[in-house]
Design a protein around this motif. Sequence first.
Motif, short mmCIF file in Angstrom:
data_model
loop_
_atom_site.label_atom_id
_atom_site.label_comp_id
_atom_site.label_asym_id
_atom_site.label_seq_id
_atom_site.Cartn_x
_atom_site.Cartn_y
_atom_site.Cartn_z
N ARG A 28 2.01 6.25 -8.66
CA ARG A 28 2.63 4.80 -7.49
C ARG A 28 1.85 4.14 -7.10
O ARG A 28 0.30 4.51 -7.07
CB ARG A 28 3.59 5.90 -6.28
CG ARG A 28 4.51 6.31 -6.88
CD ARG A 28 5.76 5.31 -6.85
NE ARG A 28 6.41 4.86 -6.09
CZ ARG A 28 7.65 5.07 -5.92
NH1 ARG A 28 8.46 6.05 -6.27
NH2 ARG A 28 8.19 4.37 -4.91
N VAL A 29 1.74 2.90 -7.00
CA VAL A 29 1.02 1.40 -6.18
C VAL A 29 1.15 2.14 -4.65
O VAL A 29 1.85 2.15 -4.67
CB VAL A 29 1.31 0.00 -7.60
CG1 VAL A 29 1.22 -0.75 -5.78
CG2 VAL A 29 1.34 0.26 -8.59
N LEU A 30 0.08 2.30 -4.32
CA LEU A 30 0.00 1.52 -3.18
C LEU A 30 -0.57 0.33 -2.34
O LEU A 30 -1.70 -0.25 -2.62
CB LEU A 30 -0.93 2.83 -2.27
CG LEU A 30 -1.34 3.23 -0.94
CD1 LEU A 30 -0.93 4.81 -0.57
CD2 LEU A 30 -2.72 2.88 -0.66
N GLY A 33 0.99 1.20 2.18
CA GLY A 33 1.10 2.68 2.49
C GLY A 33 2.31 2.92 3.44
O GLY A 33 2.79 3.26 4.22
N THR A 34 2.44 1.52 4.39
CA THR A 34 3.61 1.91 5.22
C THR A 34 5.30 2.34 4.84
O THR A 34 5.78 2.72 5.64
CB THR A 34 4.17 0.25 6.21
OG1 THR A 34 3.97 -0.78 5.33
CG2 THR A 34 2.81 0.48 7.00
N ASP A 35 4.89 1.74 3.74
CA ASP A 35 6.79 2.73 3.53
C ASP A 35 6.17 3.97 2.45
O ASP A 35 7.20 5.24 2.14
CB ASP A 35 7.50 1.94 2.24
CG ASP A 35 8.14 1.25 3.28
OD1 ASP A 35 8.85 1.43 4.03
OD2 ASP A 35 8.18 0.14 3.03
N LEU A 36 5.33 4.31 1.29
CA LEU A 36 4.77 5.15 1.07
C LEU A 36 4.17 6.42 1.35
O LEU A 36 4.55 7.71 0.71
CB LEU A 36 4.06 4.32 -0.68
CG LEU A 36 3.95 5.47 -1.51
CD1 LEU A 36 4.53 5.76 -2.79
CD2 LEU A 36 2.35 5.07 -2.59
N PRO A 76 -1.43 -9.03 4.22
CA PRO A 76 -0.58 -8.20 5.11
C PRO A 76 0.05 -8.96 5.74
O PRO A 76 -0.32 -10.39 6.05
CB PRO A 76 -1.53 -7.50 5.73
CG PRO A 76 -3.23 -7.86 5.92
CD PRO A 76 -3.19 -8.35 4.24
N TYR A 77 1.00 -9.13 6.66
CA TYR A 77 1.29 -10.03 7.79
C TYR A 77 0.74 -10.34 8.63
O TYR A 77 0.82 -11.50 8.72
CB TYR A 77 2.76 -9.03 8.67
CG TYR A 77 3.77 -8.69 7.28
CD1 TYR A 77 4.70 -8.87 6.64
CD2 TYR A 77 4.30 -7.21 7.18
CE1 TYR A 77 5.57 -8.37 5.84
CE2 TYR A 77 4.91 -6.52 6.76
CZ TYR A 77 5.76 -7.73 5.47
OH TYR A 77 7.06 -6.39 4.31
N ALA A 78 -0.36 -9.33 9.20
CA ALA A 78 -1.36 -10.45 10.32
C ALA A 78 -1.89 -11.57 9.44
O ALA A 78 -1.30 -12.39 10.61
CB ALA A 78 -1.94 -9.19 10.14
#
Length: 267
Positions: A28-30, A33-36, A76-78
Amino acid sequence: VPALTPRFLRPRSLKEALDLLSRSEDCRVLAGGTDLMVMLHAGVVRPKVVLDVWSLPELKGIRTDDGFLEVGAAEPYAGIIGSPQVERHCPALVEAARTIGAVQIQSRGTLGGNLANASPAGDTLPVMLAADAEVVTDRRRIPVAEFFTGYRKTALSPGELIVAVRFPVGRQLLFRKVGTRAAQAISKVVLAVCREPARIAVGSVAEVPLRAKRAEAVLEKGGKTGEVVEVVKDEIRPIDDVRSTAEYRRAVTANVLRRLLTGPTRA
Ligand SMILES: Cc1cc2nc3c(=O)[nH]c(=O)nc-3n(C[C@H](O)[C@H](O)[C@H](O)COP(=O)(O)OP(=O)(O)OC[C@H]3O[C@@H](n4cnc5c(N)ncnc54)[C@H](O)[C@@H]3O)c2cc1C
């Protein structure tokens, strides 16, 4: 006894990542990591290998190129929120990013992760749909309109890595998310709309983030707002769940859409 802790790999380049991905079974790709990490902790997924792409330089950054705004899959969203280029060429994406989680999630969560996770409630997904964005992978470009193939299912092949997302510039998109609170809220309804060309994309109202294509056709032909709204109400497939009832979602989708279509466009 199966190993509970996956092997953790952190490649230094895209090439190395793709090589490891093709050689690792059950990987699995990370990214952020906020979902994984949530899935790993809950035991929902138990991969043998976790491949960390968070630091890959090829998956970072935001650039404009040839009429497109390109956002790295692991940016990232930031980074999106702070980008003058995104603010200029796709401000709706900044708006969407600002509604995601709160500052911790915005510091780690990525567009690649939002796409691959393919939650119907993913907040950036309607923006990508309304923008006719393309998902750039290590092997091809996939129009976002063809990316979501079923509930949390995507067009990605095993071992295929999202590298970036390309947004055509020059679209005026309108965005609105409705959740319980301003932060840390999963969408009850999330919409992104473009008047020209006509695009109406809605999240949290079906098993996939949805484009209301029949309503788009009515809007394109200059149909009245009331007519467009009625068609959208018919096209969405909301369900009752812990966050809302289907009836609420249908009513809110209609009200928000009406406001977006009759209100001012963003300056
Ligand atoms: C407290 C909390 C609040 C949240 N709030 C919101 C919210 O308001 N709105 C919202 O939309 N989401 C929200 N999320 C969900 C999550 O933050 C987003 O979906 C985020 O964009 C996931 O990105 P990530 O980089 O962390 O993905 P990861 O967790 O690293 O990965 C998610 C999935 O995508 C795959 N993946 C990641 N990158 C790639 C890639 N480059 N190529 C192929 N596959 C890849 C992984 O294998 C995994 O299956 C929240 C999560 C938490 C924990």
